[in-house]
Design an enzyme around this catalytic site. Structure first.
Site, PDB file in Angstrom:
ATOM      1  N   PRO A   1      -6.115  -4.961 -14.592  1.00  0.00           N
ATOM      2  CA  PRO A   1      -5.633  -6.297 -14.953  1.00  0.00           C
ATOM      3  C   PRO A   1      -6.150  -7.304 -13.939  1.00  0.00           C
ATOM      4  O   PRO A   1      -6.006  -7.104 -12.731  1.00  0.00           O
ATOM      5  CB  PRO A   1      -4.105  -6.153 -14.887  1.00  0.00           C
TER       6      PRO A   1
ATOM      7  N   GLN B   1       0.588  -5.735 -18.600  1.00  0.00           N
ATOM      8  CA  GLN B   1       1.121  -5.783 -17.242  1.00  0.00           C
ATOM      9  C   GLN B   1       2.109  -6.929 -17.116  1.00  0.00           C
ATOM     10  O   GLN B   1       1.798  -8.079 -17.469  1.00  0.00           O
ATOM     11  CB  GLN B   1       0.037  -5.958 -16.184  1.00  0.00           C
TER      12      GLN B   1
ATOM     13  N   HIS C   1      -3.641   0.957  -5.715  1.00  0.00           N
ATOM     14  CA  HIS C   1      -4.695   0.148  -5.106  1.00  0.00           C
ATOM     15  C   HIS C   1      -4.745   0.553  -3.632  1.00  0.00           C
ATOM     16  O   HIS C   1      -3.825   0.265  -2.872  1.00  0.00           O
ATOM     17  CB  HIS C   1      -4.400  -1.340  -5.243  1.00  0.00           C
TER      18      HIS C   1
ATOM     19  N   CYS D   1       0.212  -7.471  -6.413  1.00  0.00           N
ATOM     20  CA  CYS D   1      -0.413  -8.775  -6.210  1.00  0.00           C
ATOM     21  C   CYS D   1       0.133  -9.452  -4.957  1.00  0.00           C
ATOM     22  O   CYS D   1       1.349  -9.570  -4.789  1.00  0.00           O
ATOM     23  CB  CYS D   1      -0.177  -9.672  -7.417  1.00  0.00           C
TER      24      CYS D   1
END
Length: 352
Positions: free
Chosen positions: A31, A84, A185, A114
């Site tokens: 995303p 998402q 991540h 994020c």
């Protein structure tokens, strides 16, 4: 028992691999805000049939108080497709997840990675990793509301804390709430002092953390994300993990995706060429203009990397991004782009 379009069987809200052996998270396109909108995803689906695609992050507020259709509309061709969500209120996330399921998405993913200041001000994204119990409550609320997989995308740490126990305990706590898929991540998120772009480049990559998570939680599906730029890097992650997720490289060099189905899913190699993909996108542009009033330039921007690395690619790209041509129909711009790209190539399929 419900069969999802992307090859998993769903029972008691826990995904299972079908007899065909398909792992839906084996390869994913990440995303990406402002990039992976529905037009980008349609383009990527022309290149790869089996790769799991993700929406941009959509906040719960945007769905509960905004234009739902604008945020959730997608083409059926985009399946398999995950939505998402960004948020931190369990009740709001449950409602938003139910909306996503009702619209036909195949998975709901919670953003816990994020690092942007805007997201931090909303008390969600990477800063949620400080509150694993809250994330667990959010996941449970969503799992109880939908019959499709609920997954989490997260970082491996916050700021300069590189203690493995931090991410291990986060995953362990959230898994108990019903999440069985974690997209890792493999960088820390530095919440102060770095921009989102710098957060994708400066904190060091540590894929070994994802491997440790898989070792400690063998029943979970662990997918690696971050800095994966070629097929050898994907193969390396797939040696020990369940999947790999690619971000910017998939966007900037989209033709790479055209080989994924054969290389990573054992499918018959695609016979499509860059030119036939471009023609298909022109047809999509025309349909979007007719049905939704979408200007072709909003769509073309996502395919500007289609000819990257080939002689003449810059000239082709310039035609599609030239604001002086915006008054022309997409099919005419495509013809101009092809003539500028290979003016002496008689084998180019006609776009008229």
């Amino acid at each position: 028992m419900k069969t999802l379009e992307y090859g998993v069987l769903q029972t008691s809200k826990t995904p299972h691999i079908t007899a065909a052996g398909r792992n839906p998270w084996r390869l994913c396109v990440a995303p990406m805000m402002d990039w992976t909108d529905r037009h980008c995803r349609y383009f990527h689906r022309l290149l790869t049939r089996h790769t799991l695609l993700y929406t941009e992050m959509v906040t719960t507020g945007a769905l509960l108080h905004g234009d739902v259709a604008r945020h959730l509309r997608f083409d059926a061709a985009e399946h398999p497709l995950a939505l998402q969500l960004g948020g931190s209120e369990p009740a709001d996330l449950a409602l938003a997840a139910r909306m996503g399921a009702d619209w036909g998405y195949d998975e709901i993913n919670l953003n816990c990675g994020c690092p942007s200041e805007r997201v931090q001000r909303g008390a969600f994204g990477a800063c949620l990793m400080r509150e694993p119990d809250l994330v667990a409550d959010c996941v449970k609320a969503m799992v109880d509301s939908v019959s499709i997989p609920v997954t989490v995308k997260h970082r491996i740490g916050l700021d300069h804390n590189e203690n493995y126990g931090f991410v291990r305990d986060f995953v362990g706590t959230v898994a108990k709430a019903g999440c069985t898929v974690f997209i890792v991540h493999a960088r820390n998120a530095w919440l102060k002092g770095l921009s989102p772009k710098e957060n994708r480049e400066i904190p060091p990559l540590r894929y070994d953390i994802a491997l440790r998570l898989k070792h400690d939680f063998p029943r979970l599906t662990i997918v690696a994300n971050g800095g994966l730029r070629d097929s050898s890097a994907l193969q390396a992650q797939l040696q020990g993990l369940d999947g790999a997720m690619v971000g910017r490289e998939a966007y900037h060099n989209p033709w790479w995706l055209a080989g994924w189905d054969a290389e990573f899913f054992g499918a018959t190699p695609s016979t499509s060429s860059r030119e036939t993909i471009e023609q298909a996108m022109v047809g999509y542009m025309e349909r979007e203009a007719h049905e939704h009033g979408t200007h072709w330039s909003s769509i073309a921007r996502h395919m500007l990397g289609l000819y990257n690395g080939l002689p003449g690619a810059r000239h082709w790209r310039q035609q599609w991004s030239d604001h002086r041509l915006k008054h022309l129909p997409a099919r005419e711009v495509a013809a101009l782009a092809q003539r500028s790209f290979r003016p002496r190539d008689a084998d180019i399929p006609a776009l008229a």
